[in-house]
Design a protein around this motif. Structure first.
Motif, PDB file in Angstrom:
ATOM      1  N   SER A 117       0.832  -1.204   0.000  1.00 19.92           N
ATOM      2  CA  SER A 117       0.000   0.000   0.000  1.00 19.92           C
ATOM      3  C   SER A 117       0.869   1.257   0.000  1.00 19.92           C
ATOM      4  O   SER A 117       0.512   2.265  -0.636  1.00 19.92           O
ATOM      5  N   ALA A 118       2.020   1.226   0.689  1.00 17.82           N
ATOM      6  CA  ALA A 118       2.918   2.385   0.699  1.00 17.82           C
ATOM      7  C   ALA A 118       3.503   2.642  -0.688  1.00 17.82           C
ATOM      8  O   ALA A 118       3.559   3.790  -1.154  1.00 17.82           O
ATOM      9  N   ILE A 119       3.927   1.584  -1.364  1.00 15.14           N
ATOM     10  CA  ILE A 119       4.494   1.743  -2.710  1.00 15.14           C
ATOM     11  C   ILE A 119       3.428   2.224  -3.693  1.00 15.14           C
ATOM     12  O   ILE A 119       3.672   3.115  -4.521  1.00 15.14           O
ATOM     13  N   VAL A 169       0.628   4.089   6.908  1.00 17.47           N
ATOM     14  CA  VAL A 169      -0.324   3.137   6.341  1.00 17.47           C
ATOM     15  C   VAL A 169      -0.275   1.819   7.113  1.00 17.47           C
ATOM     16  O   VAL A 169       0.762   1.439   7.662  1.00 17.47           O
ATOM     17  N   ASP A 170      -1.413   1.146   7.168  1.00 19.21           N
ATOM     18  CA  ASP A 170      -1.553  -0.196   7.734  1.00 19.21           C
ATOM     19  C   ASP A 170      -1.286  -0.262   9.241  1.00 19.21           C
ATOM     20  O   ASP A 170      -1.057  -1.331   9.779  1.00 19.21           O
ATOM     21  N   VAL A 202      -6.106   2.182  -0.141  1.00 21.86           N
ATOM     22  CA  VAL A 202      -5.265   2.980  -1.045  1.00 21.86           C
ATOM     23  C   VAL A 202      -5.766   2.865  -2.479  1.00 21.86           C
ATOM     24  O   VAL A 202      -5.809   3.860  -3.225  1.00 21.86           O
ATOM     25  N   THR A 203      -6.183   1.669  -2.888  1.00 24.10           N
ATOM     26  CA  THR A 203      -6.703   1.484  -4.250  1.00 24.10           C
ATOM     27  C   THR A 203      -7.934   2.349  -4.482  1.00 24.10           C
ATOM     28  O   THR A 203      -8.084   2.957  -5.556  1.00 24.10           O
ATOM     29  N   LEU A 210      -0.147  -3.682  -4.950  1.00 27.33           N
ATOM     30  CA  LEU A 210      -1.404  -3.419  -4.239  1.00 27.33           C
ATOM     31  C   LEU A 210      -2.271  -4.676  -4.186  1.00 27.33           C
ATOM     32  O   LEU A 210      -2.869  -4.995  -3.149  1.00 27.33           O
ATOM     33  N   LEU A 211      -2.335  -5.400  -5.299  1.00 23.88           N
ATOM     34  CA  LEU A 211      -3.116  -6.636  -5.325  1.00 23.88           C
ATOM     35  C   LEU A 211      -2.508  -7.673  -4.387  1.00 23.88           C
ATOM     36  O   LEU A 211      -3.242  -8.438  -3.731  1.00 23.88           O
TER      37      LEU A 211
END
Length: 656
Positions: free
Chosen positions: A359-361, A419-420, A471-472, A492-493
């Protein structure tokens, strides 16, 4: 000063007699008759003085002795007739003397000389003598005790005075029991649940909810008012609140019996502002408690006090929100912050996994498209998502920096996105968080007490499957994200697949919609699946952990007997596999690493493993949680886990 007066008086009289004798001696040569007359008068005066002095002293001593006897008798009579029960003890608690009221009101006219005070009253004598005061409840009366100690012949004597404060205690109890407490009640996702319901079903639900709340308030003297279709406020007295606490807020179970279309069950979240000094403060506490209850997924009661929170309920999985309005508002607000900052740094939690780093990337890629520098702060030595970083570097995308580099590049205009995780203690770098002037939080875990409370934007959705899903959804409202490198969609996936166990756990409609959007962006499912592949050694370690599991109340508990390099990756995988065993409803894997015991917990059902891990200092989701316990052995940690599980399994029996 008074003791010196007789001495000075004697000296003065002696000087006068000497003066008179000297004067008489002066007459010896002039007038013999007058000389002898002066001598006789001087002698008579001296004799009369001595007689008077000795008679006065004896009378004075006799008077003092009589007065002492009278005072002693008066003192004894006064002590015996003191208006409060009084008793004298020695150091061992032996009763040496007591007055009339102590014998009448407390001893009920029994003779207790020679007995210990502990045989008469339930007193903690050492503590009482040390503090000098205390209290005791005896025969429906409350007494306050004051202690006076004196020493006679190297022996301590203790005078205990009992003051009857029954009326004051009753008044205090009445005051405390009638203290008002504000409660805020919210029907979780009311509009989403009733969105497609028939009008008749809506009317039935309206009536059922109000009847349920009326039954809830009926045993109390409190008041309940409706603020909106899904919000209520109640004010109850302390005595009735304690009854609710003892009953573990059974209204939560009553709410789940109300169904909509035989599919969705109504759930209730309650915030209680307990222990406040004013009604205004109680309302503020109740609002904070309600935010905490909703942040933990709803279907629970959060009770806010000056010392922290207490939680009740929380067994439901939560209802997915269908409205995307909040996501759009958060995305717009974040883009405004990104536009005004000089650079963006993104970090997840310690030992970052595929969801945290993915999610960060993904978010960093969208920020780069807007023209702002973005970096992912990660410790390459401890991260569990090295494969993601390697994949991005293979695409010549270098986003990651270490913590020391991030600290040197941090400025007052730098925006930090976490995040997370929303815990101050679990972030990758506490120093980086403390140095940041602006912080944004994006997380899906159930809210804990020690959360980041200074965030400019706190995007927290516990219904979401993963931070990558959140994030998506944000990326769909970002500008210029149509041409992102497909590698961002892959990572992300991968984050979504990790936290949903390949779309099995905690998946909702929006989870699949996010996955579909990533597939549209070019996500390669085969490439993503390769992120989860492991070596033969890792597989063997995982199989060994699973084979060591023991069963306890349908819970599989495995303890790692050795530490290997990929233990932090293998432990959660073993916990997942244990859920595939028949009759296993929950799994816990324990291992020791870097001086602390780690526990990975998984569950598939109605039990809340987040609550279990929270009692051991951790947190997470209802079906997936973890904790780290420092300064303890694995055996001790296992014993603590068994004790918590025993309490959890005993609760249903207690509530019946």
């Amino acid at each position: 000063m008074r003791e010196k007066r007789p001495v000075w008086f004697c000296i003065t009289v002696g000087l006068l007699l000497c003066s008179a004798g000297y004067a008489a001696y002066g007459l010896h040569g002039y007038d013999t008759e007058r000389f002898w007359l002066s001598v006789v008068l001087l002698f008579v005066s001296a004799v009369l003085f001595l007689i008077s002095f000795f008679l006065f002293s004896k009378r004075n001593i006799r008077f003092i002795a009589t007065l002492n006897d009278e005072l002693a008798a008066a003192e004894h009579e006064t002590m015996y007739s003191l208006p409060v029960p009084t008793v004298i003890l020695d150091d061992s608690g032996l009763i040496l003397w007591y007055n009339l009221l102590f014998g009448r009101d407390i001893l009920e006219n029994d003779d207790v000389f020679g007995l210990r005070i502990g045989e008469v009253l339930d007193l903690d004598l050492p503590t009482l003598l040390e503090t000098g005061s205390g209290s005791v409840h005896y025969c429906d009366k409350q007494y306050e005790i004051s202690v006076t100690t004196c020493t006679r012949n190297d022996r301590n004597l203790h005078l205990l005075c009992f003051t009857d404060v029954t009326d004051y205690a009753a008044l205090q109890d009445t005051f405390l029991n009638t203290r008002p407490t504000v409660m805020l009640l919210v029907i979780d996702n009311y509009e989403d649940v009733l969105q497609n319901a028939k009008e008749s079903e809506k009317a039935t639900v309206f009536v059922a909810i109000e009847q349920m709340l009326e039954r809830f308030m009926a045993p109390t003297t409190g008041v309940l008012r409706k603020l909106s279709s899904d919000r209520f406020v109640a004010v109850v007295e302390e005595q009735h609140l304690q009854q609710m606490i003892r009953g573990k807020f059974r209204i939560l179970d009553d709410a789940r019996t109300i169904t909509v279309g035989e599919r969705y069950a109504i759930t209730l979240s309650i915030g209680v502002g307990h222990g406040a000094s004013t009604l205004e403060e109680s309302e503020a506490f109740a609002k904070q408690a309600l935010d905490m209850a909703l942040g933990r997924g709803g279907d629970q009661v959060a009770l806010k006090t000056e010392n922290g929170y207490k939680f009740f309920g929380g067994v439901s999985k939560g209802v997915e929100k269908k409205s995307r309005a909040k996501t759009r508002i958060i995305a717009n607000a974040m883009q405004e912050l990104i536009h005004t900052c000089d650079r963006v740094m993104i970090m997840g939690h310690r030992y970052g996994d595929l969801d945290s780093i993915g999610s960060a990337i993904g978010l960093a890629g969208a920020i780069l498209q807007s023209g702002k520098p973005a970096h992912v702060v990660v410790d390459r030595q401890t991260t569990l998502a090295g494969v993601l970083i390697d994949r991005m570097e293979a695409e010549d995308i270098h986003l990651t920096i270490d913590v020391p580099t991030a600290l040197t590049q941090m400025t007052e205009q730098t925006l930090l996105i976490v995040v997370d995780t929303h815990s101050k203690d679990f972030v990758e770098s506490v120093d980086l968080y403390q140095n940041a002037r602006q912080v944004v939080v994006i997380d899906h875990h159930r809210k804990i007490v020690n959360f980041i409370d200074n965030a400019v934007i706190f995007y927290h959705e516990p219904y979401a499957s993963s931070a990558a899903e959140l994030v998506t959804e944000l990326l769909q409202h970002f500008r210029n994200t149509e041409h992102l490198n497909p590698a961002y969609a892959d990572v992300l996936l991968a984050g979504i697949m990790l936290d949903t166990k390949n779309f099995v756990m905690r998946t909702g409609v929006r989870t699949f919609e996010a996955a579909a959007y990533l597939r549209k962006m070019g996500a390669d499912t085969i490439a993503v699946r390769q992120f989860f592949s492991s070596s033969i050694e890792t597989y063997q370690h995982r199989a060994h952990l699973v084979s060591q599991a023991e069963l306890y109340h349908h819970c599989a508990i495995a303890v790692a007997d050795e530490v290997f390099n990929d233990i932090k990756l293998v432990a959660p995988q073993a916990a997942d596999e244990l859920l595939g065993i028949r009759s296993v409803a929950a799994s816990f894997v324990l291992y020791s690493l870097n001086g602390e015991v780690n526990i990975s917990a998984r569950f598939m059902g109605s039990m809340n493993v987040q609550v279990v891990m929270e009692k051991l200092g951790g947190g997470g989701h209802q079906t997936m949680a973890a904790t780290q316990i420092p300064d303890i052995t694995v055996a001790e940690a296992k014993q603590q886990l068994l004790q918590v599980l025993a309490e959890e399994f005993a609760q249903p029996e207690q509530s019946k």
